[in-house]
Design a protein around this motif. Structure first.
Motif, PDB file in Angstrom:
ATOM      1  N   ASN A  10     -60.169  -5.195 -56.685  1.00 27.85           N
ATOM      2  CA  ASN A  10     -61.001  -4.462 -56.309  1.00 27.85           C
ATOM      3  C   ASN A  10     -61.924  -3.236 -56.661  1.00 27.85           C
ATOM      4  N   PRO A  11     -63.100  -3.571 -56.575  1.00 25.01           N
ATOM      5  CA  PRO A  11     -64.368  -2.386 -56.900  1.00 25.01           C
ATOM      6  C   PRO A  11     -63.359  -1.184 -56.263  1.00 25.01           C
ATOM      7  N   THR A  12     -62.836  -1.193 -54.787  1.00 25.77           N
ATOM      8  CA  THR A  12     -61.517   0.304 -54.619  1.00 25.77           C
ATOM      9  C   THR A  12     -60.223   1.100 -55.178  1.00 25.77           C
ATOM     10  N   ASP A  13     -60.388  -0.051 -56.551  1.00 26.54           N
ATOM     11  CA  ASP A  13     -58.526   0.341 -56.981  1.00 26.54           C
ATOM     12  C   ASP A  13     -58.943   1.184 -58.157  1.00 26.54           C
ATOM     13  N   VAL A  14     -60.012   1.745 -58.857  1.00 24.09           N
ATOM     14  CA  VAL A  14     -60.474   2.313 -59.591  1.00 24.09           C
ATOM     15  C   VAL A  14     -59.493   3.436 -60.479  1.00 24.09           C
ATOM     16  N   ALA A  29     -56.267   2.300 -59.844  1.00 30.75           N
ATOM     17  CA  ALA A  29     -55.087   2.238 -60.314  1.00 30.75           C
ATOM     18  C   ALA A  29     -54.226   2.126 -61.080  1.00 30.75           C
TER      19      ALA A  29
END
Lengths: 589, 335, 264
Positions: free
Chosen positions: B260-264, B266
């Motif tokens: 997910n691009p929002t998971d950078v 993580a």
């Protein structure tokens, strides 16, 4: 022929926060009190229990706890001279319906007004000179000072178990609190909330820029707390369903949790639900209110005689009731005479969003209504307005109040409004965006007022109230100036991109902005320019009182509830200690 | 002296592990690998049968069983299916005394955090352990308990249990334990400990407040009610968005971490869908933000050590970087 | 695939794929057509509700007739289309959602002020001023948009158009470039868009957001929510599967949530 009810000492119009406050206090003072609430009864158990309470569509989108506009609504126009048209759906603001009123499903942001707000006109003249403002800026003093109100603020905050970090205790500035607030006599009853991720990111940057971040004072109570009446409030669980929901945990201060149990336990008090008040009846000769006429649950027109009538309805409903009852002189925007409906004000809101494009998990659903970090460096009394050409201000905050996705799915400017691009942007930005909001003051203007509509009627055949409002030039300048400051903070927060929502259009009744409608039956020292005196007693009928934000001469750059509650206790004190002993005007006009 | 566990039990236990959760190749007593900071259910299993104590041979299985099914005495709860993080935190609470126990306290104190993780991982990995027989309960008592669970007790300010403990008490991982199918004596005992102020470890003392507001009869009723609920029977089967080849994607619940691009930034999760419930210690637990950096000493209460983020991403560099324009367009080399 | 496809299912397939499908009237033709569609459509398109859910209420319509349903399903799938990972509004059951909303209080305008006189050309600041309830708005809006499409695109129906052309029609409604005889096209479009987003993200108990895909896509954990111990754990990748009011997802949350991370 109207049904006649047994006379009571006090009839309260409405069953919300101020009605609960007055109902309890007056019943305990030996008065028989009936509160006439247009909606139904509801309690923490079973009505507010999750998971059924955690329903965004029902409560947030379809407004289950708000006023039913099919029964009664307002008409709205931007300018005098325009044809006002009915608000056919709720939008810009959401007046509540049901016992507890808006204090059931509020967010719980509980701010005191800075001292300057109460003496705004004299303060501006003294500080910036008489010619500083355009004459259309019809600000005025409240007739009460912050110092007089302070003990009532303190008491109300104790009743509600407000959680926060004090910034000024008896003039000593406190680390970690709001250094721009008025001096408080003691700390908040409870410690502040935890800090959310977005609050942290905002606070960190604001601090580096030299501003003074602090946790927002909150009615989402932070620990097990027993209020002065013995009500137990439990700690907030940060479920992210505050406004417009009821709290299942007994953790958000509301009349149901903090006040009403003690009123309802008193045999002097009656909460009469499904009672729609049509007008206040009054004796033209004796100049006293004689009671109220309402439509009862069966649809019968009913007269409730009372020695005293207190209007505890929503902000603009109070002046509309007075207009419908023929009390006082209606405000005329052309001649600028009359008082009822005058100085209707609102709130000037702008926002900014910082998009981190995946660099943070903000987890916006880990939220609470008043979970936020704010700076008050741009409220009215915090900075110098010299050369700026406007008055007023407000606070800037990063609230983490909701991740409910029907309404919360921020996307950057330039994103398509629908289709694949929109969908992928929603997915990309949902969890890595911080929203900032500017919560600005609202200055009265002769154009903005509450009247009665000439054309449209409600379900009872009465004329609808009519709202005339647009953002005054003063407020546009103010919003522009402070939104630029907010954009500067947003820019420094290190996102990949940002959006700023400027105040660049006429006021619209459609998008939700805030339910901080104020004014219309304002308090003051002069009967020519105010509806009620400093004790919230009507200048026209000494046994008629007006509560709520209707009495604000202008709206400060804060949420109104703390001041509404403090004024209600202030008025209750005056009623019990002065008025009941010797009924008559408490201030000679 | 507690004796070693017969081998037969271990074999049975191995059979109960679902292959999806734990490949067959990972079963068996394999302690030869180098220790890592990862929680290892295999090592955990070794500990539960007493393998770590060369001579004493005391193991969790003596009381809780190799499948974590516990027993109905009230002292030994069912552990199967409980969230790994919850089990780990419970061991921490026993070791620190937040949950005083003459039995579990000394045992927990002998375990290192790594061993706690391993044990928790082991019991969390077991599926399909049998439930105890439904308690024989008076229908009326069960109805009272069910009402408390579903809507709470209006007059006493007790909210519905299900609100936090999940539908039918199946829990909300990672923090809120399941209570459905748990032994009634155990549930009753824990609520009584809270009522008497002898137990801690609950957030904001919420359970203490609730238990103190309840009568002993109500506590008993709600414990009996939950003991009679068996999660697998009461949870409806979901309708899943499930084209077979992308089932894996969907099963994750939300996009796979790292994809997910929002998971950078993580934590990379080797198995989908486990991120929220991993046993602590995957990354060195560090406070997300040093409080010293806060400009005005914003009051942030330090977190007690045992609730530090177990699966927290390495702290992100919080300093402002780059510039943006107010029109939303990235400037220069932003991307 | 032994299970017989219903006509509704076929509509669903055609609508989702956005292929120019005509609807055969006989069962034999249906089967044949089904094979064609299967061959043409991406795999996920063939995941049909009747396979997933034994409940007969899926696909049961209260308000829309078949043609209106085809229009809405095709339109909402353009508003929120499927991509490689996440299904679109059609799979998510947004048609069901809007249908139930329109058949009930919302559609009837139960909480709207519906008294005249009417001033339909009011400035936008004064909000909705049409006579129609939402249900009436849809009925008229669909009929008139379909009429526009058949006139403009060679007697084809909206759902027969290719995806880019459907987008062109929707953009025309959005901007007002398409003029409908009885109502401003943007009002119809905005209502449809708002209801589509609602249907994609509202709790599944309302018939949309099937399998909570809207929630899964963004990572919203749903109705069961308490984060007191997590709110200060910044950057926490929170991956507990969502749970709905009706307990959809509870099994997955229970089985998947209550396990541990396997070792590397």
């Amino acid at each position: 022929m109207a049904v006649q009810m047994k006379p009571v000492d006090v009839a309260l119009v409405g069953g919300g926060l101020t009605a609960a406050i007055l109902g309890k206090e007056l019943a305990e003072a030996g008065q028989t009190v009936v509160a006439l609430e247009r909606g139904g009864m509801r309690q923490t158990i079973p009505d507010f229990q999750s998971p059924t309470m955690h329903d965004e569509l029902k409560f947030d989108v379809r407004h289950a706890y708000a006023q039913d506009v099919s029964v009664q609504t307002l008409t709205f126009r931007n300018f005098v001279g325009q044809q006002a048209l009915p608000m056919r759906q709720l939008g810009s603001f959401l007046p509540a319906e049901g016992v507890g009123g808006g204090a059931v499903h509020w967010n719980g942001q509980t701010w005191r007004f800075q001292p300057e707000w109460f003496v705004l006109k004299s303060w501006v003249e003294e500080r910036y000179g008489r010619g500083f403002l355009d004459e259309d800026v019809s600000i005025q003093d409240w007739g009460i000072s912050y110092e007089e109100l302070e003990p009532y603020y303190t008491f109300f905050e104790k009743v509600m178990g407000i959680s926060g970090a004090p910034g000024n205790i008896n003039g000593r500035i406190q680390v970690g609190g709001n250094p721009f607030e008025g001096p408080r006599s003691e700390s908040y009853p409870n410690p502040p909330m935890k800090q959310s991720h977005s609050g942290y990111l905002f606070g960190q940057t604001a601090g580096q820029l030299g501003y003074h971040p602090f946790p927002v004072p909150s009615a989402n109570v932070t620990r097990h707390y027993t209020n002065p009446f013995g009500a137990e409030i439990k700690p907030c669980m940060y479920c992210g369903f505050c406004d417009p929901f009821g709290c299942e945990h007994f953790a958000k201060a509301s009349p149901q949790v903090c006040i009403l149990p003690f009123a309802l336990a008193n045999k002097n008090f009656e909460m009469r639900t499904h009672s729609y008040v049509l007008r206040v009846e009054w004796d033209r000769k004796a100049k006293v209110a004689t009671g109220v006429t309402y439509v009862d649950a069966q649809g019968r027109e009913t007269f409730q005689p009372a020695n005293m009538v207190v209007l505890c309805a929503f902000a603009h409903h109070n002046p509309i009731l007075m207009l419908q009852s023929g009390i006082g002189q209606p405000y005329d925007p052309v001649t600028r005479t009359g008082t009822i409906g005058r100085n209707y004000t609102y709130q000037t809101m702008t926002g900014a969003e910082v998009f981190y494009d995946g660099e943070h998990h903000i987890n916006p659903f880990m939220a609470a209504g008043a979970l936020g970090t704010a700076i008050d460096d741009f409220n009215n009394g915090s900075f110098d307005h010299s050369g700026l050409g406007f008055i007023g201000g407000g606070y800037i905050a990063a609230y983490q109040t909701t991740g409910r996705p029907i309404y919360y799915h921020p996307v950057p400017e330039g994103t398509p409004r629908w289709g694949l691009g929109w969908k992928q942007a929603v997915r990309r930005h949902y969890n890595s965006t911080v929203s900032l909001s500017f919560h600005g003051s609202s200055i009265p203007h002769p154009n903005n007022y509450v009247g009665l509509d000439p054309t449209y009627t409600d379900a009872f055949g009465q004329r609808l109230g009519m709202l005339t409002y647009d953002f005054p030039y003063n407020d546009r300048l103010m919003a522009r100036y402070i939104t630029e400051k907010m954009a500067g903070i947003a820019q420094a927060m290190g996102g990949k991109r940002m959006s700023v929502g400027w105040l660049d259009d006429h006021y619209s009744i459609v998008p939700y902005q805030t339910t901080h409608n104020t004014g219309g039956a304002i308090m003051g020292a002069d009967p020519k320019t105010s509806v009620v005196n400093r004790y919230l007693q009507s200048w026209d009928l000494h046994n008629l009182w007006v509560m709520g934000s209707s009495v604000f001469p202008q709206n400060a750059g804060y949420n109104p509830t703390d001041t509404v509650g403090a004024l209600a206790y202030w008025a209750a004190d005056a009623m019990i200690k002065q008025y009941l002993k010797n009924p008559g005007p408490l201030v000679q006009s | 002296m507690i004796r070693a566990v017969p081998l037969g039990i271990a074999v049975v236990a191995a059979a109960t592990l679902t292959s999806a959760a734990l490949p067959q190749s990972m079963l068996g007593l394999d302690n030869r690998r180098e220790p890592t900071r990862d929680a290892d259910p295999n090592r955990g299993r070794f500990i539960t049968i007493g393998g770590m104590f060369a001579d004493q041979r005391i193991g969790c299985v003596q009381c809780h069983g190799i499948d974590g099914a516990g027993n109905s005495s009230g002292a030994f709860p069912r552990l199967t299916d409980q969230a790994g993080w919850y089990l780990y935190k419970t061991l921490q609470d026993y070791a620190s005394g937040l949950r005083p126990s003459d039995i579990m306290g000394p045992i927990a104190q002998t375990l290192t955090p790594q061993q706690m993780e391993d044990v928790a991982a082991y019991y969390a990995s077991i599926k399909n352990a049998p439930y105890p027989a439904e308690p024989q309960v008076d229908v009326q008592v069960r109805q009272i308990g069910g009402a408390i669970a579903a809507i709470g007790i209006p007059s006493q300010g007790v909210p519905a249990c299900d609100g936090c403990h999940g539908p039918n008490g199946v829990g909300q991982a990672p923090l809120y334990p399941y209570i459905a199918g748990q032994y009634a004596p155990y549930l009753e005992h824990q609520l009584m400990l809270w009522k008497q102020g002898r137990r801690d470890g609950d957030p904001m003392n919420i359970m203490e407040l609730i238990a103190k507001a309840m009568t002993e009869e109500q506590i008993r009723a709600v414990a009996l009610y939950y003991a009679s609920v068996q999660p697998r029977d009461v949870i409806p089967q979901d309708v899943r968005y499930a084209p077979e080849q992308s089932r894996r994607q969907v099963d994750q619940g939300i996009p796979r971490i790292g994809q997910n691009p929002t998971d950078v930034g993580a934590v990379e999760s080797p198995e989908p869908g486990r991120g929220s419930v991993v046993v602590p210690g995957i990354e060195p637990a560090r406070p997300p933000v040093p409080s010293a950096e806060l400009p005005l000493g914003l009051p942030r209460r330090p977190l007690p050590p045992n609730v530090l983020p177990p699966y927290l991403a390495p702290p992100v560099d919080e300093r402002p970087r780059g510039t943006t324009t107010t029109t939303g367009a990235p400037v220069g080399n932003q991307q | 695939m032994t299970e017989k496809l219903s006509r509704r299912d076929l509509l669903k397939v055609a609508g989702v794929a956005g292929v120019a499908a005509t609807v055969p009237e006989t069962a034999a033709a249906e089967v044949k057509h089904q094979q064609v569609v299967q061959a043409a459509a991406p795999q996920e398109v063939l995941t049909r509700p009747s396979q997933q859910s034994p409940s007969t209420e899926q696909g049961m319509l209260f308000f829309f007739n078949d043609e209106e349903a085809r229009f809405i399903e095709a339109a909402v799938e353009r508003l929120i289309p499927a991509d490689q990972e996440w299904p679109g509004a059609a799979w998510a059951g947004v048609l069901n959602f809007i249908d139930r909303q329109l058949a009930a209080a919302y559609g009837a305008g139960a909480r709207m002020y519906l008294k005249g006189p009417w001033v339909p050309d009011a400035p936008p600041q004064q909000g909705y001023q049409l006579r129609y309830t939402p249900a009436q708005l849809y009925r008229i809006g669909i009929a008139e948009t379909r009429a526009h499409v058949t006139a403009r695109y060679g007697r084809r129906e909206f759902w027969d158009l290719t995806a880019p052309v459907m987008d062109e029609v929707l953009s025309g409604l959005e901007s007002g470039a398409i003029e409908l005889p009885s109502l401003p096209a943007p009002v119809f479009f905005e209502t449809l868009l708002a209801n589509t987003v609602e249907g994609y993200f509202a709790d599944p108990v309302y018939g949309g957001n099937r399998d909570m895909v809207g929630w899964r896509m963004v990572g919203f954990p749903g109705a069961y929510a308490q984060y007191v111990d997590l709110v200060e754990l910044y950057n926490l990748p929170y991956t507990r599967p969502p749970i709905s009011i009706g307990e959809a997802g509870a099994r997955q949350a229970y089985l998947e949530g209550h396990t541990h991370r396997a070792q590397k």
